[in-house]
Every structure is written in C-alpha cells, then in structure tokens.
Design a protein around this motif. Structure first.
Motif, PDB file in Angstrom:
ATOM      1  N   ILE A 102       4.507  59.446  45.380  1.00 46.91           N
ATOM      2  CA  ILE A 102       5.656  58.590  45.092  1.00 46.91           C
ATOM      3  C   ILE A 102       6.911  59.451  44.994  1.00 46.91           C
ATOM      4  O   ILE A 102       6.914  60.480  44.320  1.00 46.91           O
ATOM      5  CB  ILE A 102       5.462  57.817  43.770  1.00 46.91           C
ATOM      6  CG1 ILE A 102       4.244  56.884  43.866  1.00 46.91           C
ATOM      7  CG2 ILE A 102       6.712  57.009  43.425  1.00 46.91           C
ATOM      8  CD1 ILE A 102       3.928  56.158  42.570  1.00 46.91           C
ATOM      9  N   THR A 103       7.960  59.015  45.676  1.00 43.28           N
ATOM     10  CA  THR A 103       9.274  59.640  45.565  1.00 43.28           C
ATOM     11  C   THR A 103      10.237  58.600  45.026  1.00 43.28           C
ATOM     12  O   THR A 103      10.417  57.540  45.639  1.00 43.28           O
ATOM     13  CB  THR A 103       9.766  60.144  46.927  1.00 43.28           C
ATOM     14  OG1 THR A 103       8.843  61.122  47.436  1.00 43.28           O
ATOM     15  CG2 THR A 103      11.144  60.776  46.809  1.00 43.28           C
ATOM     16  N   VAL A 104      10.852  58.893  43.878  1.00 43.89           N
ATOM     17  CA  VAL A 104      11.777  57.955  43.240  1.00 43.89           C
ATOM     18  C   VAL A 104      13.209  58.382  43.556  1.00 43.89           C
ATOM     19  O   VAL A 104      13.618  59.507  43.266  1.00 43.89           O
ATOM     20  CB  VAL A 104      11.551  57.911  41.718  1.00 43.89           C
ATOM     21  CG1 VAL A 104      12.509  56.903  41.071  1.00 43.89           C
ATOM     22  CG2 VAL A 104      10.098  57.548  41.393  1.00 43.89           C
ATOM     23  N   LYS A 105      13.966  57.456  44.141  1.00 39.73           N
ATOM     24  CA  LYS A 105      15.364  57.714  44.469  1.00 39.73           C
ATOM     25  C   LYS A 105      16.224  57.642  43.202  1.00 39.73           C
ATOM     26  O   LYS A 105      15.864  57.003  42.224  1.00 39.73           O
ATOM     27  CB  LYS A 105      15.870  56.697  45.492  1.00 39.73           C
ATOM     28  CG  LYS A 105      15.059  56.643  46.778  1.00 39.73           C
ATOM     29  CD  LYS A 105      15.151  57.928  47.567  1.00 39.73           C
ATOM     30  CE  LYS A 105      14.432  57.815  48.907  1.00 39.73           C
ATOM     31  NZ  LYS A 105      14.533  59.045  49.706  1.00 39.73           N
ATOM     32  N   ARG A 129      12.677  62.199  41.909  1.00 43.63           N
ATOM     33  CA  ARG A 129      11.529  62.411  41.030  1.00 43.63           C
ATOM     34  C   ARG A 129      10.275  62.141  41.844  1.00 43.63           C
ATOM     35  O   ARG A 129      10.208  61.158  42.576  1.00 43.63           O
ATOM     36  CB  ARG A 129      11.609  61.475  39.828  1.00 43.63           C
ATOM     37  CG  ARG A 129      10.441  61.612  38.851  1.00 43.63           C
ATOM     38  CD  ARG A 129      10.688  60.771  37.615  1.00 43.63           C
ATOM     39  NE  ARG A 129       9.550  60.790  36.692  1.00 43.63           N
ATOM     40  CZ  ARG A 129       9.557  60.239  35.474  1.00 43.63           C
ATOM     41  NH1 ARG A 129      10.660  59.621  35.043  1.00 43.63           N
ATOM     42  NH2 ARG A 129       8.502  60.306  34.696  1.00 43.63           N
ATOM     43  N   THR A 130       9.276  63.012  41.725  1.00 46.81           N
ATOM     44  CA  THR A 130       8.091  62.882  42.558  1.00 46.81           C
ATOM     45  C   THR A 130       6.822  62.842  41.715  1.00 46.81           C
ATOM     46  O   THR A 130       6.765  63.399  40.623  1.00 46.81           O
ATOM     47  CB  THR A 130       7.984  64.052  43.558  1.00 46.81           C
ATOM     48  OG1 THR A 130       7.880  65.290  42.831  1.00 46.81           O
ATOM     49  CG2 THR A 130       9.201  64.102  44.469  1.00 46.81           C
ATOM     50  N   VAL A 131       5.814  62.172  42.261  1.00 41.82           N
ATOM     51  CA  VAL A 131       4.488  62.131  41.642  1.00 41.82           C
ATOM     52  C   VAL A 131       3.433  62.193  42.733  1.00 41.82           C
ATOM     53  O   VAL A 131       3.543  61.515  43.758  1.00 41.82           O
ATOM     54  CB  VAL A 131       4.288  60.841  40.815  1.00 41.82           C
ATOM     55  CG1 VAL A 131       2.837  60.713  40.363  1.00 41.82           C
ATOM     56  CG2 VAL A 131       5.199  60.823  39.602  1.00 41.82           C
ATOM     57  N   GLY A 145       7.013  66.016  39.498  1.00 44.69           N
ATOM     58  CA  GLY A 145       7.968  67.009  39.942  1.00 44.69           C
ATOM     59  C   GLY A 145       9.340  66.444  40.232  1.00 44.69           C
ATOM     60  O   GLY A 145       9.620  65.258  40.037  1.00 44.69           O
ATOM     61  N   MET A 146      10.195  67.334  40.709  1.00 41.85           N
ATOM     62  CA  MET A 146      11.526  66.967  41.187  1.00 41.85           C
ATOM     63  C   MET A 146      11.780  67.750  42.470  1.00 41.85           C
ATOM     64  O   MET A 146      11.277  68.860  42.649  1.00 41.85           O
ATOM     65  CB  MET A 146      12.591  67.277  40.142  1.00 41.85           C
ATOM     66  CG  MET A 146      12.628  68.712  39.675  1.00 41.85           C
ATOM     67  SD  MET A 146      13.889  68.963  38.399  1.00 41.85           S
ATOM     68  CE  MET A 146      13.503  70.631  37.889  1.00 41.85           C
ATOM     69  N   ALA A 147      12.559  67.142  43.357  1.00 43.53           N
ATOM     70  CA  ALA A 147      12.835  67.781  44.644  1.00 43.53           C
ATOM     71  C   ALA A 147      14.267  67.483  45.060  1.00 43.53           C
ATOM     72  O   ALA A 147      14.841  66.450  44.710  1.00 43.53           O
ATOM     73  CB  ALA A 147      11.858  67.272  45.705  1.00 43.53           C
ATOM     74  N   GLY A 148      14.832  68.422  45.805  1.00 44.26           N
ATOM     75  CA  GLY A 148      16.153  68.205  46.372  1.00 44.26           C
ATOM     76  C   GLY A 148      17.310  68.332  45.405  1.00 44.26           C
ATOM     77  O   GLY A 148      18.410  67.842  45.678  1.00 44.26           O
ATOM     78  N   LEU A 149      17.088  69.013  44.262  1.00 48.52           N
ATOM     79  CA  LEU A 149      18.182  69.238  43.319  1.00 48.52           C
ATOM     80  C   LEU A 149      18.981  70.449  43.802  1.00 48.52           C
ATOM     81  O   LEU A 149      18.584  71.599  43.611  1.00 48.52           O
ATOM     82  CB  LEU A 149      17.633  69.470  41.905  1.00 48.52           C
ATOM     83  CG  LEU A 149      18.658  69.781  40.822  1.00 48.52           C
ATOM     84  CD1 LEU A 149      19.637  68.628  40.641  1.00 48.52           C
ATOM     85  CD2 LEU A 149      17.965  70.121  39.504  1.00 48.52           C
ATOM     86  N   LEU A 150      20.112  70.192  44.426  1.00 52.63           N
ATOM     87  CA  LEU A 150      20.919  71.259  45.022  1.00 52.63           C
ATOM     88  C   LEU A 150      21.867  71.829  43.979  1.00 52.63           C
ATOM     89  O   LEU A 150      22.682  71.104  43.398  1.00 52.63           O
ATOM     90  CB  LEU A 150      21.716  70.714  46.211  1.00 52.63           C
ATOM     91  CG  LEU A 150      22.504  71.731  47.031  1.00 52.63           C
ATOM     92  CD1 LEU A 150      21.590  72.781  47.638  1.00 52.63           C
ATOM     93  CD2 LEU A 150      23.301  71.017  48.127  1.00 52.63           C
ATOM     94  N   VAL A 151      21.736  73.135  43.720  1.00 51.70           N
ATOM     95  CA  VAL A 151      22.551  73.796  42.700  1.00 51.70           C
ATOM     96  C   VAL A 151      23.211  75.037  43.292  1.00 51.70           C
ATOM     97  O   VAL A 151      22.704  75.637  44.240  1.00 51.70           O
ATOM     98  CB  VAL A 151      21.705  74.187  41.460  1.00 51.70           C
ATOM     99  CG1 VAL A 151      21.200  72.946  40.736  1.00 51.70           C
ATOM    100  CG2 VAL A 151      20.517  75.073  41.864  1.00 51.70           C
TER     101      VAL A 151
END
Length: 295
Positions: A102-105, A129-131, A145-151
């Motif tokens: 699951i990927t939560v937008k 947010r991912t599961v 998890g989390m993905a695509g957090l650009l810092v």
C-alpha cells in the motif's frame, strides 16, 4: 520435468480514495492510496494444466479491495492490510499467503484565515507512507515505511578520508550541499492475528510520525561526516522510538549538486568558498543502503 517453484498473482495499481465524515462536527478526513494484492497457495495447476478452478479472478480481488475499504478503516494502512489479507485466507482455503503493498498519497488540510478547513486539502509534498504486508495462517508480517521525502541542506555536510587510488578523481570536501530522496522502512515483530494488529493501531501511526520527525531533525541538525554515518544515527533512533520493531532500513540516493567554474567569464569566482551557483545532476548518483537490527 519442469515444475512451478514459486508463483503469485493478483491486482496491482488499484487506486482507492475514501472520505471519513464526522457527522457531528462536519469535519472530513481523506485518504488516497494505491494497493497491490497478490495471492499465493495451491495455484500451480492454473499454470501447468490450465486449471482455472483455483484462480480467484483479479477483477474479484480489485472489488474486494474496494469493499473492504468500505467495511473497515483504511487508517492506519497496516490495519487495513491486515483486514484485507485475512479476508482472502478466511474465504479461500487453498490460498495460504496474501501479499499486500500500500502506498498512501499525501493530502494536507488547508488552513484558511488561521483556521483548519473542514473539507479542503492540498498536496504539500510527493512523499508517501508505505506498507508491505505478508499475511499467512501463521501470522502477519508488516513492514512500514516512507518514500520520496526529498530533502536538501546547503551546508553542514562533509565527505573526506575515503579510499584514494588510481581511479579516484573526487576531491575531498569539508562543506557541501547534501540532498537525498528518503526511502526508509521499519519491520515489525510478527503479529499473531488481526486482533493483535488492532491493539497496535496507535503504535503504527506514532512510528511513522516519529520516523519522519527523526529523519528530518537528524538530517537538518547533524554536521554530517557522511551519508552512511547519518543514516545509521537515524535508524538507531527509530529503533528506540518504536520498541515493537525488529529492524530499520534506509536507502538514500545522493542528489548531486556540482560547482560551476565561471572564471572564464570576467574572472567570476564561483568555486570553493565563493560557490553560489550550482548545476543539479540527475544521474549517475551515489546510492547508500543500510539495515540496522536490534542486537
């Protein structure tokens, strides 16, 4: 004689949106997610002898994803994945494993004139947010998890003392731009049942919030000697914050920004301590991964 050594199938890229309405206050909460659900079990004959009697149609899997989103909470996604997986095990005796991703937008509530709006939202970032859930008759294995957090930070990062040999051209640096797209996940101890997942609901949300906070705080505040050292510190703090997790994984690609030598034009100084204008790079890029487990 060839045989099927592993097989799974199902429905991918199922887009789901749900509105949760509080009738008393008129406040809405919205969730948008993308679901992948793949089944394993006694399905070999569908491959080897064209026996479709063991096949749960992928269209039926898609419909089930929608129906279970209506029947159950979709937040936290770890709980929704547990409900969904358990349904397939309860309904189809020949299915032994359900794999759910699951990927939560990200939708953030608008603040209008200093007040949170009850039903308006905006996309303030591309991070998700991912599961990942693997639901079997022996228990539920979850990876959040989390993905695509650009810092990015414009200073406070160094990289020196690395191996130098005949193939090395990279200069050592004591101050550089550091940017990455964070992909982090944490593996939970196996849960025996959906009931156990229900009891752990608060921990799922807290761990995600803590991991995001820890990642950004450590990234921003540490005088980083390397990506490796910084990501280990992040992972260690997440293990402390989420005691029911077994390990934390990070994958951090380096988003490179290279100095541009402009001395050729009227002697402009734009390197070293005078660097202000950089050229963002797309590829190739460094990729650093780590898995940090409890002792």
């Amino acid at each position: 004689m060839p045989h099927v050594s592993a097989a799974r199938y199902g429905k991918d890229n199922v887009r789901v949106y749900k509105t949760d309405r509080d009738e008393k206050t008129g406040v809405h909460n919205v969730t948008e997610m993308v679901v992948c659900c793949l089944l394993e079990g006694e399905i070999e004959t569908s491959y080897t002898v064209a026996d479709n009697s063991v096949v749960v149609a992928t269209d039926s899997i898609k419909n089930t994803i929608y129906i279970k989103a209506k029947e159950h909470p979709v937040n936290p996604p770890e709980l929704y994945a547990s409900y969904l997986g358990q349904h397939f095990l309860d309904t189809y005796k020949h299915i032994s494993v359900v794999n759910i991703d699951i990927t939560v937008k990200r939708w953030t509530r608008m603040v209008i004139d200093g007040k949170e709006h009850p039903h308006s939202f905006y996309r303030d970032g591309d991070d998700t947010r991912t599961v990942e859930a693997r639901v079997t008759r022996e228990g539920i294995k979850l990876k959040s998890g989390m993905a695509g957090l650009l810092v990015l930070k414009s200073t406070g990062s160094a990289f020196h003392g690395f191996v130098r040999d005949e193939f090395t051209t990279l200069p050592e640096t004591w101050d550089r731009i550091l940017s990455t797209s964070v992909d982090a996940s944490w593996v939970w101890n196996t849960l025996p049942s959906v009931a156990a997942a229900e009891k752990q609901v608060a921990q799922f949300d807290k761990a995600w919030a803590d991991a995001r906070r820890i990642t950004m705080k450590t990234f921003a505040e540490e005088d980083s000697p390397s990506v490796q050292a910084t990501m280990y510190k992040m992972a260690s703090q997440i293990l402390d914050a989420a005691p029911e997790t077994a390990k934390v994984l990070y994958a951090l690609p380096n988003k490179h920004y290279f100095e541009i030598n402009l001395a050729w034009h009227k002697g402009i100084k734009n390197t070293g301590k005078d660097a202000e204008v950089y050229a963002p790079q797309s590829d190739p890029n460094g990729l650093i991964k780590v898995e940090v487990s409890r002792s």
